[in-house]
Write a protein that holds these residues in place. Sequence first.
Motif, PDB file in Angstrom:
ATOM      1  N   LEU A  64       0.838  -1.199   0.000  1.00 42.40           N
ATOM      2  CA  LEU A  64       0.000   0.000   0.000  1.00 42.40           C
ATOM      3  C   LEU A  64       0.874   1.251   0.000  1.00 42.40           C
ATOM      4  O   LEU A  64       2.082   1.171   0.216  1.00 42.40           O
ATOM      5  CB  LEU A  64      -0.922  -0.017   1.219  1.00 42.40           C
ATOM      6  CG  LEU A  64      -1.799  -1.267   1.368  1.00 42.40           C
ATOM      7  CD1 LEU A  64      -2.697  -1.148   2.596  1.00 42.40           C
ATOM      8  CD2 LEU A  64      -2.618  -1.504   0.118  1.00 42.40           C
ATOM      9  N   SER A  65       0.268   2.404  -0.220  1.00 48.21           N
ATOM     10  CA  SER A  65       1.046   3.638  -0.335  1.00 48.21           C
ATOM     11  C   SER A  65       1.795   3.956   0.952  1.00 48.21           C
ATOM     12  O   SER A  65       2.848   4.595   0.930  1.00 48.21           O
ATOM     13  CB  SER A  65       0.154   4.814  -0.721  1.00 48.21           C
ATOM     14  OG  SER A  65      -0.857   5.001   0.233  1.00 48.21           O
ATOM     15  N   SER A  66       1.281   3.467   2.067  1.00 48.99           N
ATOM     16  CA  SER A  66       1.936   3.717   3.355  1.00 48.99           C
ATOM     17  C   SER A  66       3.112   2.795   3.594  1.00 48.99           C
ATOM     18  O   SER A  66       3.845   2.952   4.568  1.00 48.99           O
ATOM     19  CB  SER A  66       0.925   3.521   4.492  1.00 48.99           C
ATOM     20  OG  SER A  66       0.500   2.165   4.503  1.00 48.99           O
TER      21      SER A  66
ATOM     22  N   ARG B 190       2.419  18.179  -4.426  1.00 51.28           N
ATOM     23  CA  ARG B 190       3.619  17.513  -3.923  1.00 51.28           C
ATOM     24  C   ARG B 190       4.227  16.644  -5.009  1.00 51.28           C
ATOM     25  O   ARG B 190       5.427  16.487  -5.109  1.00 51.28           O
ATOM     26  CB  ARG B 190       3.222  16.670  -2.711  1.00 51.28           C
ATOM     27  CG  ARG B 190       4.305  15.770  -2.184  1.00 51.28           C
ATOM     28  CD  ARG B 190       3.762  14.919  -1.077  1.00 51.28           C
ATOM     29  NE  ARG B 190       2.912  13.868  -1.576  1.00 51.28           N
ATOM     30  CZ  ARG B 190       2.743  12.701  -0.964  1.00 51.28           C
ATOM     31  NH1 ARG B 190       3.373  12.460   0.151  1.00 51.28           N
ATOM     32  NH2 ARG B 190       1.937  11.804  -1.448  1.00 51.28           N
ATOM     33  N   LYS B 191       3.350  16.094  -5.856  1.00 58.94           N
ATOM     34  CA  LYS B 191       3.815  15.150  -6.855  1.00 58.94           C
ATOM     35  C   LYS B 191       4.661  15.830  -7.931  1.00 58.94           C
ATOM     36  O   LYS B 191       5.461  15.208  -8.577  1.00 58.94           O
ATOM     37  CB  LYS B 191       2.616  14.475  -7.518  1.00 58.94           C
ATOM     38  CG  LYS B 191       1.783  13.691  -6.540  1.00 58.94           C
ATOM     39  CD  LYS B 191       0.571  13.098  -7.215  1.00 58.94           C
ATOM     40  CE  LYS B 191      -0.311  12.449  -6.174  1.00 58.94           C
ATOM     41  NZ  LYS B 191      -1.494  11.843  -6.774  1.00 58.94           N
TER      42      LYS B 191
ATOM     43  N   LEU C 101       4.957   4.237  -2.002  1.00 59.18           N
ATOM     44  CA  LEU C 101       4.553   5.533  -2.537  1.00 59.18           C
ATOM     45  C   LEU C 101       4.888   6.704  -1.620  1.00 59.18           C
ATOM     46  O   LEU C 101       5.545   7.672  -2.037  1.00 59.18           O
ATOM     47  CB  LEU C 101       3.048   5.501  -2.805  1.00 59.18           C
ATOM     48  CG  LEU C 101       2.545   6.305  -3.998  1.00 59.18           C
ATOM     49  CD1 LEU C 101       3.276   5.928  -5.265  1.00 59.18           C
ATOM     50  CD2 LEU C 101       1.057   6.048  -4.192  1.00 59.18           C
TER      51      LEU C 101
ATOM     52  N   TYR D  15       7.759   9.802  -2.339  1.00 60.01           N
ATOM     53  CA  TYR D  15       7.495  11.243  -2.354  1.00 60.01           C
ATOM     54  C   TYR D  15       8.323  11.963  -1.290  1.00 60.01           C
ATOM     55  O   TYR D  15       8.799  13.081  -1.514  1.00 60.01           O
ATOM     56  CB  TYR D  15       6.005  11.525  -2.142  1.00 60.01           C
ATOM     57  CG  TYR D  15       5.180  11.278  -3.385  1.00 60.01           C
ATOM     58  CD1 TYR D  15       4.115  10.388  -3.374  1.00 60.01           C
ATOM     59  CD2 TYR D  15       5.486  11.925  -4.576  1.00 60.01           C
ATOM     60  CE1 TYR D  15       3.372  10.149  -4.523  1.00 60.01           C
ATOM     61  CE2 TYR D  15       4.749  11.691  -5.727  1.00 60.01           C
ATOM     62  CZ  TYR D  15       3.695  10.803  -5.689  1.00 60.01           C
ATOM     63  OH  TYR D  15       2.965  10.560  -6.826  1.00 60.01           O
TER      64      TYR D  15
ATOM     65  N   LYS E 247      14.823  17.418  -3.486  1.00 60.62           N
ATOM     66  CA  LYS E 247      14.586  18.785  -3.944  1.00 60.62           C
ATOM     67  C   LYS E 247      15.253  19.770  -2.981  1.00 60.62           C
ATOM     68  O   LYS E 247      15.905  20.729  -3.411  1.00 60.62           O
ATOM     69  CB  LYS E 247      13.100  19.085  -4.050  1.00 60.62           C
ATOM     70  CG  LYS E 247      12.851  20.495  -4.577  1.00 60.62           C
ATOM     71  CD  LYS E 247      11.392  20.788  -4.803  1.00 60.62           C
ATOM     72  CE  LYS E 247      11.256  22.235  -5.287  1.00 60.62           C
ATOM     73  NZ  LYS E 247       9.863  22.614  -5.521  1.00 60.62           N
TER      74      LYS E 247
ATOM     75  N   ARG F   6      15.629  12.921  -7.556  1.00 59.84           N
ATOM     76  CA  ARG F   6      14.254  13.384  -7.313  1.00 59.84           C
ATOM     77  C   ARG F   6      13.335  12.928  -8.430  1.00 59.84           C
ATOM     78  O   ARG F   6      12.245  12.395  -8.203  1.00 59.84           O
ATOM     79  CB  ARG F   6      14.224  14.905  -7.199  1.00 59.84           C
ATOM     80  CG  ARG F   6      12.798  15.466  -7.154  1.00 59.84           C
ATOM     81  CD  ARG F   6      12.787  16.964  -7.049  1.00 59.84           C
ATOM     82  NE  ARG F   6      11.416  17.454  -7.036  1.00 59.84           N
ATOM     83  CZ  ARG F   6      10.780  17.913  -8.104  1.00 59.84           C
ATOM     84  NH1 ARG F   6      11.386  17.961  -9.267  1.00 59.84           N
ATOM     85  NH2 ARG F   6       9.544  18.321  -8.008  1.00 59.84           N
TER      86      ARG F   6
ATOM     87  N   LEU G 188      10.121  10.388  -8.367  1.00 60.42           N
ATOM     88  CA  LEU G 188       8.793  10.833  -8.804  1.00 60.42           C
ATOM     89  C   LEU G 188       8.274   9.963  -9.944  1.00 60.42           C
ATOM     90  O   LEU G 188       7.082   9.646 -10.006  1.00 60.42           O
ATOM     91  CB  LEU G 188       8.838  12.296  -9.255  1.00 60.42           C
ATOM     92  CG  LEU G 188       8.981  13.345  -8.166  1.00 60.42           C
ATOM     93  CD1 LEU G 188       9.050  14.747  -8.764  1.00 60.42           C
ATOM     94  CD2 LEU G 188       7.838  13.272  -7.167  1.00 60.42           C
TER      95      LEU G 188
ATOM     96  N   ARG H  59       4.894   7.764  -9.905  1.00 63.90           N
ATOM     97  CA  ARG H  59       3.818   7.907 -10.909  1.00 63.90           C
ATOM     98  C   ARG H  59       3.448   6.560 -11.511  1.00 63.90           C
ATOM     99  O   ARG H  59       2.283   6.304 -11.833  1.00 63.90           O
ATOM    100  CB  ARG H  59       4.252   8.868 -12.012  1.00 63.90           C
ATOM    101  CG  ARG H  59       4.213  10.307 -11.580  1.00 63.90           C
ATOM    102  CD  ARG H  59       4.429  11.268 -12.746  1.00 63.90           C
ATOM    103  NE  ARG H  59       4.947  12.528 -12.239  1.00 63.90           N
ATOM    104  CZ  ARG H  59       6.192  12.968 -12.411  1.00 63.90           C
ATOM    105  NH1 ARG H  59       7.055  12.274 -13.113  1.00 63.90           N
ATOM    106  NH2 ARG H  59       6.581  14.111 -11.897  1.00 63.90           N
TER     107      ARG H  59
END
Lengths: 212, 107
Positions: A36-38, A111-112, B17, B21, B28, B44, B48, B52
């Motif tokens: 998961l993203s976390s 942020r992306k 993810l 980020y 950055k 960076r 990213l 994506r």
Amino acid sequence: MVTSSILELGLNTESAEKIREIANEVGAFLQGDFTLSSGRKSGHYFDGKKVTLSPEGAYWVGKAIFDELKEIDVDAIGGLAIGADPIVSAVALVSHLEGKPIPSFIVRDERKEHGTKRKIEGHLQEGYRVVIVDDVITTGGSVIKAIEAAEEAGCEVVKVIVIVDRHEGGSDKLKDKGYDFTSILHLWPSGEVTVVESSAVAGEIKARLLPR
Amino acid sequence: MSNLQRLRERLKQGFYLDNLYEMAGLCKSLALDTPSPAPYFFMRNIFLDIARHWEEVPLPVEEAEQVESKMIEPLEELVERLEAGASVEEVFNLLNRVVSAYLISFK
């Protein structure tokens, strides 16, 4: 007491059951080993866009959420891109057809791209009473970002609604912060999907385990 | 703790993810804080780009681990050598390894 608890949750269970049925039909509930993203690992994944981007799914999600809001004073509905995009559009469309239009907005997580701030697209003005939506809540990160963006814009978040609550801390976090939170479906760590959350307090409702 | 040290700690946590980020954000900040921003700018953008690829899709653990296995080591080596003040040539060669690992992972 079952009825009062359903009413307390404010959910139209016909819509919720229909959404669960569609989610199964379109293969939105996945089993496997997912990151998961976390960073947490899970044996289950809910691909919300399979529901919200399907014609029937979009209709029922829009209807379920609109029904939840029609008695509430709401100025706009929004959420974090891209999970919320089809949801807010569906609600906006249903609201127009129902004669109680609710404009929508999207929060882009800059942020992306630029690592600085979030940008709001659509209809939002300072002082608005808004509803924040998302397809799924896990740790609450995405929903909280959308809430923060709306509050930074000078709006009041009067309700938060998601399609699926994974019960991994996010919804509890929001409730602890005092937000009025509702989920259409519940995806438990066991993989079971329910429409109505068990009432742990009264012990008078059993979670209805619906076949997946 | 310096941002470079934070980046090193974040790399140890792996590729997911939110962490990608965070690492992009650290890179950055590092790029803005040095007369030689190029390696941080490249890192960076790689973070990213990976994010994506994985945004809003079910990410199998196996896939994430495969990418990690190719990329973490050259990234850690690059960060370690940047911390040590390596020469431009060495940094360039290490950056090439990172980029190659990325291109192999996402060809």
